[in-house]
Write an enzyme that holds these catalytic residues in place. Structure first.
Site, short mmCIF file in Angstrom:
data_model
loop_
_atom_site.label_atom_id
_atom_site.label_comp_id
_atom_site.label_asym_id
_atom_site.label_seq_id
_atom_site.Cartn_x
_atom_site.Cartn_y
_atom_site.Cartn_z
N GLY A 19 -22.90 -23.17 14.22
CA GLY A 19 -23.13 -22.96 15.66
C GLY A 19 -21.96 -22.27 16.31
N ASN A 20 -21.95 -22.25 17.62
CA ASN A 20 -20.84 -21.63 18.35
C ASN A 20 -20.55 -22.44 19.61
OD1 ASN A 20 -22.44 -20.46 20.65
ND2 ASN A 20 -23.47 -19.51 18.91
N ARG A 21 -19.53 -22.01 20.34
CA ARG A 21 -19.02 -22.83 21.44
C ARG A 21 -19.64 -22.51 22.80
NH1 ARG A 21 -13.79 -24.55 21.58
NH2 ARG A 21 -13.22 -22.95 23.05
#
Ligand code: CTP
Length: 435
Positions: A223-225
């Protein structure tokens, strides 16, 4: 002199990007139901100031309103006098909703009395005003109350008629406060610029927000932030300007913005499908989501264990597994390709850049604009403390073909994400309606 009613602003646009709502609470038993309305308003991202009458505070006390709104409350004009609240609260409002509106309060509002904070607020408000009356049937049906309703309606007030049903005692009839959801829906409709013909009225827009997650096994993902805050602000501002908005939200935990249709998604492929579906009849698509460029080639149906299959000599294999990735589609580039020579939808991309040895944030963003072919690219600098999850942002707007009479690039911020969203929509509106 021209007289002033409660019609709304001539531009049709609310005063604030995050709408300021005043919840006036009258002194009736239904005051407790206004707490639910307050909850619906705050959870959908409104800034709410509660102004109860003195009688309302006998039914539900100030701590309830203060805790639920996160602000101090007062019913009279003698507190915090240096801020001139009896004028400022009304002037600053994008919407005033009075629930429950008692017979007495309706009479005072119709007569233009100004003897407490709520009535002075009503006299100074230049925005849509909603009254949700609640009282006994006899009081509601009395000619005096009906004449007051007619007066308030003639001045532009919106009346949510009382529901029929069980009243405080054993009697039944019209006079019950309508459900909080019903009053909330009226507020949403009035706050969305569509009613008043905002600058995006009649436009259909799609905004993607958040960050995609690509599952590895039932408990893990790549995933990412991205928090989704910028995309949500874009959706909220578009709705406030009158657009019909679909927000494709990837893994966010933010309250749905007022009047916006939210489609939750998880992975890049799900986001691609949802955006393609919503984009069919759209005027504008804004790709603010952080889309994973790669996904695991295989999904493990059972949790991947630290120690896995036995080695040839029979011992446990403790080596780290290698995860093979495959490319996800470039959704933005796909939208541009699918549009072909057609003029719509107008396509806006975002570029999250850190800058590297090959170029600055702006160099990389200009190259990305050329590569993706969208009409407008909004570049923002990202890093550990920049942009992701924060409330402020600095962006560069890069127009593919420029804007008539203005420079090709435009920088905005640092500013709250809601203000950045307003600047982006100003740019989009200039492309949609070139003067
Ligand atoms: N985007 C997309 N599909 C992808 C990746 C990105 O539609 N698979 C969109 C994003 O929503 C954003 C824009 O493309 O509007 C740029 O995203 P960004 O992550 O900055 O760029 P990438 O295309 O991933 O390029 P790079 O990783 O090389 O910076």
């Amino acid at each position: 002199m021209t007289t002033q009613g409660w019609i709304g602003r001539p531009s049709g646009e609310p005063l604030h990007v995050i709408p300021h709502v005043v919840l006036g609470v009258g002194g009736g038993i239904a005051a407790y139901k206004a707490a639910l309305l307050l909850r619906l308003l705050t959870e959908s991202g409104h800034d709410v100031t509660v102004v109860p009458t003195a009688a309302a505070l006998r039914f539900v006390g100030a701590p309830t309103w203060e805790a639920l709104s996160g602000k101090p409350v007062s019913s009279e004009v003698w507190s915090d006098v240096s801020r001139v609240p009896h004028v400022q609260i009304g002037k600053n409002a994008d919407l005033v909703v009075v629930a429950p509106a008692t017979a007495d309060l309706l009479a005072r509002a119709a007569a233009g009395l100004a003897d407490d904070l709520l009535t002075t607020t009503l006299l100074t408000a230049h925005c849509p005003v909603v009254f949700a009356p609640a009282m006994h049937t006899e009081m509601w049906e009395h000619a005096a109350t009906q004449a007051n309703i007619a007066t308030l309606t003639a001045r532009g007030a919106h009346i949510v008629p009382p529901a029929s049903g069980r009243l405080t005692g054993a009697d039944t009839g019209p006079g019950r406060l309508p459900d909080a959801e019903e009053i909330f829906a009226v507020c949403q409709r009035l706050l969305s610029g569509s009613e008043a013909g905002g600058p995006l009225a009649g436009r259909r827009v799609v905004v993607s927000a958040g960050g995609t997650r690509e599952p590895l096994d039932p408990v893990r993902y790549l995933g990412n932030r991205s928090s989704g805050k910028q995309g949500y602000a874009l959706a909220q501002v578009a709705a406030a300007r009158g657009a019909t908005v679909t927000l494709v939200a990837a893994n966010t935990s933010l309250p749905a913005p007022t009047g916006v249709d939210v489609v939750p998604v998880g992975t890049a492929l799900e986001l691609q499908d949802a955006v393609a579906q919503a984009a069919k009849d759209a005027d504008v698509v804004v790709m603010a989501a952080a889309v994973a460029d790669f996904r695991p080639k295989a999904y493990a149906a059972a949790k991947i264990k630290k120690t896995h299959a036995a080695t040839v000599d029979g011992g446990p294999d403790e080596s780290a597994p290698t995860i093979e990735l495959v490319r996800n589609p470039d959704i933005l580039a796909g939208l541009v390709e699918h549009r072909g020579a057609a003029e719509r939808p107008l396509i806006v991309g975002f570029a999250a850049e850190t800058g590297d040895e090959t170029g600055s944030v702006l160099d990389l963003a200009r190259a990305k604009l050329a590569r993706k072919g969208c009409d407008l690219l909004v570049a923002n600098e990202v890093g550990v403390d920049k942009a992701f999850g924060t409330d402020a942002n600095t962006v560069h707007l890069l127009f593919r073909d420029g804007l008539p009479g203005s420079p090709r690039d435009h920088t905005a911020g640092p500013a709250p994400k809601a203000e950045i969203a307003a600047v982006v929509w100003d740019g989009v509106q200039a492309l949609l309606d070139p003067r």
